[in-house]
Design a protein around this motif. Structure first.
Motif, PDB file in Angstrom:
ATOM      1  N   ALA A 221      -2.141   6.534   7.173  1.00 15.08           N
ATOM      2  CA  ALA A 221      -2.173   7.083   5.823  1.00 15.08           C
ATOM      3  C   ALA A 221      -3.446   7.893   5.616  1.00 15.08           C
ATOM      4  O   ALA A 221      -3.485   8.815   4.810  1.00 15.08           O
ATOM      5  CB  ALA A 221      -2.093   5.959   4.791  1.00 15.08           C
TER       6      ALA A 221
ATOM      7  N   ARG B 185      -5.931   3.306  -0.663  1.00 11.52           N
ATOM      8  CA  ARG B 185      -4.674   3.300  -1.410  1.00 11.52           C
ATOM      9  C   ARG B 185      -4.681   2.253  -2.520  1.00 11.52           C
ATOM     10  O   ARG B 185      -3.724   1.529  -2.735  1.00 11.52           O
ATOM     11  CB  ARG B 185      -3.493   3.083  -0.465  1.00 11.52           C
ATOM     12  CG  ARG B 185      -3.156   4.299   0.406  1.00 11.52           C
ATOM     13  CD  ARG B 185      -2.696   5.468  -0.449  1.00 11.52           C
ATOM     14  NE  ARG B 185      -2.276   6.612   0.351  1.00 11.52           N
ATOM     15  CZ  ARG B 185      -1.037   6.804   0.779  1.00 11.52           C
ATOM     16  NH1 ARG B 185      -0.115   5.922   0.512  1.00 11.52           N
ATOM     17  NH2 ARG B 185      -0.736   7.875   1.468  1.00 11.52           N
TER      18      ARG B 185
ATOM     19  N   ALA C 159      -6.377   8.158  -1.651  1.00 12.77           N
ATOM     20  CA  ALA C 159      -6.312   7.532  -0.332  1.00 12.77           C
ATOM     21  C   ALA C 159      -7.511   6.615  -0.124  1.00 12.77           C
ATOM     22  O   ALA C 159      -7.376   5.492   0.365  1.00 12.77           O
ATOM     23  CB  ALA C 159      -6.274   8.595   0.756  1.00 12.77           C
TER      24      ALA C 159
ATOM     25  N   VAL D 228       0.849  -1.180   0.000  1.00 17.20           N
ATOM     26  CA  VAL D 228       0.000   0.000   0.000  1.00 17.20           C
ATOM     27  C   VAL D 228       0.890   1.236   0.000  1.00 17.20           C
ATOM     28  O   VAL D 228       1.185   1.833   1.027  1.00 17.20           O
ATOM     29  CB  VAL D 228      -0.934   0.001   1.225  1.00 17.20           C
ATOM     30  CG1 VAL D 228      -1.968   1.095   1.082  1.00 17.20           C
ATOM     31  CG2 VAL D 228      -1.612  -1.342   1.365  1.00 17.20           C
TER      32      VAL D 228
ATOM     33  N   ALA E 181      -4.715  11.568  -1.832  1.00 18.24           N
ATOM     34  CA  ALA E 181      -3.710  11.025  -0.913  1.00 18.24           C
ATOM     35  C   ALA E 181      -3.322  12.031   0.160  1.00 18.24           C
ATOM     36  O   ALA E 181      -2.877  11.656   1.245  1.00 18.24           O
ATOM     37  CB  ALA E 181      -2.477  10.579  -1.681  1.00 18.24           C
TER      38      ALA E 181
END
Length: 600
Positions: free
Chosen positions: A502, A406, A346, A340, A371
């Motif tokens: 993330a 991701r 995202a 990932v 992202a």
């Protein structure tokens, strides 16, 4: 057909999970029972030794050997009983530990939808109280049933050898009492199940009230809640009284049978001794055996009652083992998930539909989260905003469509991987009993001091921590008491930052912040969004007017996506929501100021 057998075995093991765990301790249980049986042999030899003492005294023989034998038997019996009780107790503690450990793991990994079907107070009662009752049933009661059963059986055999006629009279009296006692024991189990259920309901209601005690007080509902809880307690009392009544009948029933047996044996035996057809030593030995059987027989039926109550508790515990667990691994796929990484989106929603309890919650949801940057989700109450987050975290699974994190389908990512990538700050900003440090590092126990300091500063918690006498070591009470609502929210945000996700999901995370704190937090959001994707459910429009994109959700559908200025121009619902909170309906590009308004 072969694949169905393991599944059937798995279902059977789940329904009998307590027994499966108990069998892991069968060696200790067997050793304890064997020691108990040796103790039974020592006990059964005592009346015979007493008979020999009487014969020796009648024949003017030496009494030394019979007395020493009796002393040795008494000491052996006592020693074996103590050792047997210790070993059985140790096995019991091992069983209750194994059950609780497995049960807690099952609950923590359970499917959230099925978990929410149970009342938390009842779950607490089953894990704590019912497991203790199960331990008694599987160790003490079961061992006593075996040991006392052999004691009664062995005594009966020896009594047959002494005098068949007297033994038949004894069996007749005891047989009637035993039949009645077994009937009481069967009814006892049914009543015990009901009592456990009533106790669980009382525990659930009590936890509900204590959790919301400030609301109860503010609503002047103390008297009403007291009456409600008293009603629950009364139901538990009534079923408990029935349990006590049935349990109390077991001992007297057997006592009556024993007393009648003794009267019959004394009468018939003395008559035969008077006629010279039975020796005094034999009658004494027989009566001693009968006395020795009183306690084991009563204990046997008491153990039956305890075991029946324990079976009711075991049944309730086993029901929790049937809760389905979340799938910890990936779904079957043609390929393994790729690492990932990268700069792709995202989060992506593609045609996602979801229903909760048969009611459609999301319908054909489509949107993308970049992202990096801040994405806000707004909409009226009940639009499905929180459900989006729960689907991303895989607390629930969509009925249709796919959700990517991701670039990978969340259903194909192991849960540990997925939830390491996605940080979640829930709406209620849960903090736990413990120190501030323990709360901060909850998702990342290996975090160092520099990482903790950075997270505390980014979440705007530094001044709060510095003002406390013990700093990060300051203790918090239940649900984070000791901090204000806004401070608890910032604590949870710092905890999520330490996870280094993330994607960070903020479910109305600024709902309890004042205007100054909100302004500071908006700057924090901007800093965090440069490092990872931030998706925030907006409690206040003012919090997200500077968001890179805003997703407008209405009745489970994505109504529009755009910036604040774009949506103010083209979306009626967003313009109405913004106008309500900002005090007017500003046009595109008008600056928004913080406002205390109702939640969106």
């Amino acid at each position: 057909m072969a694949s169905e057998a393991p599944a059937a075995d798995q279902r059977r093991n789940e329904k009998e999970a307590v027994w499966v765990i108990a069998r892991q301790h069968r060696r200790l249980l067997v050793v304890g029972v064997v020691l108990g049986l040796f103790g039974v042999a020592a006990s059964l030899a005592q009346p015979l030794a007493i008979g020999e003492l009487i014969r020796a005294a009648g024949e003017n023989g030496s009494l030394t050997a019979p007395i020493l034998l009796m002393a040795a038997l008494f000491c052996t019996d006592a020693g074996l009983s103590a050792l047997q009780a210790y070993i059985i107790g140790r096995a019991g503690e091992g069983i209750v530990y194994g059950v609780r450990r497995s049960l807690v793991g099952r609950l923590l990994r359970s499917d959230l939808a099925r978990f929410n079907e149970h009342q938390q107070g009842d779950l607490f009662t089953r894990v704590v109280t019912d497991t203790s009752m199960a331990r008694i049933a599987l160790t003490q009661s079961l061992a006593q049933l075996v040991i006392n059963g052999f004691m009664v059986l062995g005594g009966a055999v020896l009594m047959f050898f002494i005098d068949v006629w007297l033994m038949l009279l004894t069996l007749g009296c005891l047989g009637i009492a035993s039949t009645v006692s077994i009937g009481f024991a069967r009814r006892l189990r049914k009543v015990a199940v009901q009592n456990r259920e009533d106790t669980g309901e009382f525990g659930s209601d009590l936890q509900r009230v204590l959790t919301a005690l400030p609301t109860v007080k503010a609503s002047r509902a103390e008297a009403r809640e007291q009456e409600r809880l008293a009603g629950r307690a009364e139901l538990a009392r009534r079923s408990g009284v029935r349990v006590s009544a049935l349990g109390a009948m077991l001992t007297p029933t057997m006592n009556v049978g024993m007393q009648v047996s003794l009267a019959v044996v004394f009468g018939a035996g003395m008559s035969r001794v008077a006629r010279g057809t039975m020796a005094v030593a034999d009658l004494t030995t027989f009566v001693m055996f009968l006395f020795y059987l009183v306690s084991p027989l009563v204990m046997f039926f008491l153990s039956v009652g305890q075991f029946q109550q324990g079976r009711a508790a075991i049944q309730r515990v086993d029901e929790l083992f049937e809760l389905p667990e979340e799938s910890l691994e990936t779904e079957t796929a043609e390929r393994a998930p790729a690492p990932v990484t990268g700069d792709g989106p995202a989060v992506e929603f593609h045609g996602v539909r979801f229903s909760y309890g048969g009611t459609p919650t999301l319908t054909g949801v489509e949107f993308t989260v970049p992202a990096h940057g801040l994405t806000a989700v707004v909409g009226p109450s009940g639009a499905g905003k929180t459900t989006l987050f729960q689907l991303i975290e895989r607390f629930y699974r969509p009925d249709e469509g796919t959700i990517l994190v991701r670039g990978e389908n969340v259903s194909r990512l192991p849960l540990d991987t997925l939830r390491g990538l996605v940080g979640y700050v829930p709406q209620d900003s849960t903090a736990m009993r413990g120190t501030i440090r323990e709360n901060l590092v909850y998702a990342n126990p290996s975090a160092d001091e520099e990482e903790i300091r950075e997270a505390v500063e980014m979440a705007g918690l530094k001044e709060v921590v510095d003002a406390l006498p013990e700093g990060l070591e300051s203790p918090l009470g239940e649900q984070g008491s000791g901090l204000s609502g806004g401070q608890r929210q910032r604590l949870c945000i710092a905890r999520t930052l330490l996870q280094k996700p993330a994607v960070m999901l903020l479910d109305e995370a600024t709902s309890n912040l004042d205007s100054d704190s909100e302004l500071a937090f908006r700057r924090t959001l901007r800093r965090v969004s440069e490092r990872c994707a931030v998706v925030a459910i907006a409690h206040r429009i003012s919090t997200v007017v500077e968001a890179d994109r805003i997703v407008v959700l209405d009745e489970g559908r994505v109504r529009d996506v755009g910036t604040h200025e774009d949506l103010m121009e083209r979306d009626v619902l967003y313009r109405r929501l913004a106008g309500t909170q900002l005090g007017s309906e500003p046009g595109a590009g008008q600056s928004a100021v913080p406002a205390e308004a109702a939640a969106v």
